[in-house]
Design a protein around this motif. Structure first.
Motif, short mmCIF file in Angstrom:
data_model
loop_
_atom_site.label_atom_id
_atom_site.label_comp_id
_atom_site.label_asym_id
_atom_site.label_seq_id
_atom_site.Cartn_x
_atom_site.Cartn_y
_atom_site.Cartn_z
N PRO A 10 -96.03 64.28 -23.71
CA PRO A 10 -94.66 64.69 -23.39
C PRO A 10 -94.66 65.87 -22.42
CG PRO A 10 -95.29 65.42 -25.60
CD PRO A 10 -96.37 64.51 -25.12
N VAL A 11 -93.65 65.88 -21.56
CA VAL A 11 -93.52 66.96 -20.58
C VAL A 11 -92.64 68.05 -21.14
CG1 VAL A 11 -92.74 67.54 -18.26
CG2 VAL A 11 -93.81 65.31 -18.69
N THR A 12 -93.13 69.29 -21.13
CA THR A 12 -92.35 70.42 -21.62
C THR A 12 -91.24 70.75 -20.63
OG1 THR A 12 -94.32 71.31 -22.68
CG2 THR A 12 -92.48 72.81 -22.37
N THR A 13 -90.04 70.98 -21.15
CA THR A 13 -88.90 71.32 -20.29
C THR A 13 -88.54 72.78 -20.48
OG1 THR A 13 -87.27 70.73 -21.98
CG2 THR A 13 -88.03 68.98 -20.53
N GLU A 14 -87.69 73.31 -19.56
CA GLU A 14 -87.28 74.71 -19.63
C GLU A 14 -86.52 75.00 -20.92
OE1 GLU A 14 -85.01 75.53 -16.16
OE2 GLU A 14 -86.65 75.12 -14.76
N LYS A 15 -85.73 74.03 -21.40
CA LYS A 15 -84.93 74.24 -22.61
C LYS A 15 -85.80 74.41 -23.85
CE LYS A 15 -80.74 71.89 -21.03
NZ LYS A 15 -79.75 70.81 -21.31
N GLU A 16 -87.02 73.92 -23.80
CA GLU A 16 -87.91 74.01 -24.96
C GLU A 16 -88.65 75.34 -25.01
OE1 GLU A 16 -89.95 70.02 -26.08
OE2 GLU A 16 -89.81 70.02 -23.89
N LEU A 17 -88.57 76.12 -23.97
CA LEU A 17 -89.30 77.38 -23.90
C LEU A 17 -88.38 78.56 -24.15
CD1 LEU A 17 -91.59 76.74 -20.79
CD2 LEU A 17 -92.03 76.24 -23.19
N SER A 18 -88.92 79.62 -24.75
CA SER A 18 -88.14 80.82 -25.04
C SER A 18 -88.94 82.05 -24.62
CB SER A 18 -87.82 80.89 -26.54
OG SER A 18 -89.01 80.99 -27.31
N GLY A 19 -88.30 83.22 -24.79
CA GLY A 19 -88.99 84.48 -24.50
C GLY A 19 -88.92 84.91 -23.05
N TRP A 20 -88.03 84.29 -22.26
CA TRP A 20 -87.98 84.61 -20.83
C TRP A 20 -87.66 86.09 -20.60
CZ3 TRP A 20 -89.96 80.84 -18.06
CH2 TRP A 20 -89.81 79.52 -18.48
N LYS A 21 -86.64 86.61 -21.32
CA LYS A 21 -86.24 88.00 -21.11
C LYS A 21 -87.36 88.97 -21.48
CE LYS A 21 -81.26 87.31 -21.72
NZ LYS A 21 -80.06 87.68 -22.52
N LEU A 22 -88.09 88.66 -22.55
CA LEU A 22 -89.16 89.55 -22.97
C LEU A 22 -90.35 89.47 -22.02
CD1 LEU A 22 -89.03 89.10 -26.85
CD2 LEU A 22 -87.91 90.80 -25.42
N VAL A 23 -90.59 88.30 -21.44
CA VAL A 23 -91.64 88.18 -20.43
C VAL A 23 -91.28 89.02 -19.21
CG1 VAL A 23 -92.78 86.60 -18.84
CG2 VAL A 23 -92.46 85.94 -21.23
N GLU A 24 -90.00 89.00 -18.82
CA GLU A 24 -89.55 89.82 -17.69
C GLU A 24 -89.70 91.31 -18.01
OE1 GLU A 24 -85.57 88.29 -17.30
OE2 GLU A 24 -86.11 87.12 -15.52
N ARG A 25 -89.40 91.68 -19.25
CA ARG A 25 -89.55 93.10 -19.63
C ARG A 25 -91.02 93.50 -19.61
NH1 ARG A 25 -87.17 96.11 -25.07
NH2 ARG A 25 -87.89 98.19 -24.50
N PHE A 26 -91.88 92.62 -20.09
CA PHE A 26 -93.32 92.88 -20.04
C PHE A 26 -93.79 93.10 -18.61
CE2 PHE A 26 -97.41 90.79 -19.12
CZ PHE A 26 -98.26 91.69 -19.74
N ALA A 76 -99.32 73.51 -17.22
CA ALA A 76 -98.29 72.50 -16.99
C ALA A 76 -96.91 73.14 -16.93
CB ALA A 76 -98.35 71.43 -18.08
N ALA A 77 -96.68 74.17 -17.77
CA ALA A 77 -95.38 74.86 -17.76
C ALA A 77 -95.15 75.63 -16.46
CB ALA A 77 -95.30 75.82 -18.95
N SER A 78 -96.24 75.95 -15.75
CA SER A 78 -96.09 76.66 -14.47
C SER A 78 -95.46 75.80 -13.39
CB SER A 78 -97.45 77.19 -14.00
OG SER A 78 -98.30 76.12 -13.57
N ARG A 79 -95.32 74.49 -13.64
CA ARG A 79 -94.66 73.61 -12.68
C ARG A 79 -93.15 73.72 -12.75
NH1 ARG A 79 -98.30 69.61 -15.11
NH2 ARG A 79 -100.23 69.49 -13.90
N LEU A 80 -92.64 74.28 -13.86
CA LEU A 80 -91.19 74.39 -14.03
C LEU A 80 -90.61 75.42 -13.07
CD1 LEU A 80 -91.09 74.44 -17.94
CD2 LEU A 80 -90.80 72.46 -16.43
N ASP A 81 -89.41 75.12 -12.57
CA ASP A 81 -88.76 76.02 -11.60
C ASP A 81 -88.51 77.40 -12.21
OD1 ASP A 81 -88.75 74.02 -9.73
OD2 ASP A 81 -86.68 73.39 -10.12
N LYS A 82 -88.06 77.43 -13.47
CA LYS A 82 -87.76 78.72 -14.08
C LYS A 82 -89.02 79.55 -14.28
CE LYS A 82 -84.95 80.92 -17.63
NZ LYS A 82 -83.95 80.69 -18.72
#
Length: 405
Positions: A10-26, A76-82
């Protein structure tokens, strides 16, 4: 004979991933405080495309999302636009680039990042614990925990009692004021806990530790020389000679204290003069023997026992770290790569605590996951998190009241 079709993962989608704001803070903290990478041939020739922030950000994103179970999944997640937008990637990250980066970016570049987040956490601490002259910011707990690793990770030597076993050990000095790691050391499982503790002594601090840290008389002298106070457990098989016995109150006797005395440690007194407090356990199988640096006027026997009870907070921290911020799968297998992953796990825990204002428990993590899945809205999430925190505080107060009674 029917042709068997290969199973497409299965291909991971942006909606399945979390923690974006905390990654930006890091990423912001890393840019401000992170140390520089060690230069290599590719850096000198401008051939490396995967920079420090991009690699560590992608690594951290993998730890925030259980769906990314391996280095291959993270790539594989690095292919996502977000992913590319948040991390500043100019294209997908190859598995070879991700794997090679563990040999380029030393774990030490994350130490100032962890220190900066710890300083922010300390500024928010609200603990009212005070025992005698001791305040929470002075009191620290020492302990270590291990993660078993695969046999091919030969650098992670541990033990050979039941065949060759490999493990990574995290040595931790936990700050009691906010229950966050003040200092950490990561290495092979065989590294001695007392040796790691000696490298973390800071003048004026007060330490709690189990019998592993009180198993060597020289440690007590070294703590004195470093101007550090301590309550350390000692094996009840150690011999001693009583020099002066201090009187026990009725309350102390009722709570199981059978001895508070100045003694000569060792069969021939080789351990020097030390104060010990001995408590008879309910099972009557093994006495609790504590070596205490303070005099009875500075710290009573009951206060010493109360302090030692706080040592269990580090066990709870390890349980939280392994259950809620797990190293499910090693995204790198070199010593530096494993250290990077454990540092990032600690940073993830700090980011979550700072974001929520408290260290999240299992129920809180479930609410965050439901929010990410779209089942809980922003306003409802805030209300439910507040209710969960209030429930936790009420339970802690009930447990504290039960102990006093």
């Amino acid at each position: 004979m029917a042709c068997v079709q290969p199973i497409t993962p299965p291909v991971t989608t942006e909606k399945e991933l979390s923690g974006w704001k905390l990654v930006e803070r890091f990423a912001a903290v890393l840019d401000k405080h992170g140390g520089p990478p060690k230069p290599g041939g590719r850096e000198r020739h401008g051939l490396r495309r995967l920079g420090r922030g991009k690699y560590l950000g992608l690594f951290l994103l993998g730890l925030f999302n259980p769906v990314l179970e391996s280095a291959r999944a993270a790539c594989a997640a690095s292919r996502l636009d977000k992913t590319q937008k948040v991390l500043g990637l100019d294209g997908p990250v190859s598995l070879s680039s991700f794997s090679d980066a563990q040999h380029v970016f030393a774990p030490e570049i994350l130490e100032p990042v962890l220190s900066a987040l710890l300083a922010e956490s300390a500024a928010r601490q609200t603990s009212s614990l005070k025992i005698g002259r001791l305040t929470p910011e002075l009191i620290h707990v020492f302990d270590s925990t291990v993660w078993k690793v695969v046999t091919r990770m030969g650098w992670a030597e541990w033990r050979t009692q039941h065949g060759v076993q490999r493990a990574v050990r995290l040595h931790l000095k936990l700050r009691l004021s906010d229950l966050q790691p003040a200092e950490v050391e990561i290495g092979p499982g065989k590294v001695c806990e007392r040796a790691a503790m000696r490298r973390m002594f800071k003048p004026g601090e007060f330490y709690l530790g189990d019998r592993n840290y009180g198993a060597e008389f020289a440690v007590f002298d070294e703590l004195d020389a470093s101007d550090c106070g301590f309550v350390l457990r000692m094996s009840n098989t150690i011999k001693w000679t009583v020099m002066e016995e201090y009187p026990l109150t009725d309350e102390a006797k009722a709570k199981g204290v059978i001895l508070d005395a100045l003694v000569l440690l060792g069969h021939r007194g080789g351990g020097g003069e030390r104060r010990i407090v001995v408590k008879r356990t309910a099972a009557m199988t093994e006495d609790l023997v504590l070596v205490v640096s303070e005099t009875p006027a500075e710290l009573s026997d009951l206060e010493a026992l109360e302090l030692y009870r706080w040592r269990w907070q580090i066990e709870m921290f390890f349980r939280w770290l392994k259950c809620l911020v797990p190293c499910r799968h090693w995204l790198a297998e070199s010593e530096d790569g494993v250290k990077l992953q454990i540092y990032l796990c600690l940073i993830k825990g700090l980011l979550l605590s700072l974001h929520l204002g408290t260290r999240p428990n299992k129920r809180m993590m479930e609410l965050l996951h439901f929010h990410q899945m779209g089942w809980v809205g922003d306003d409802e999430l805030a209300v439910l998190l507040a209710k969960e925190e209030e429930t936790r505080r009420r339970r802690e107060q009930q447990r504290a009241a039960a102990k006093k009674s």
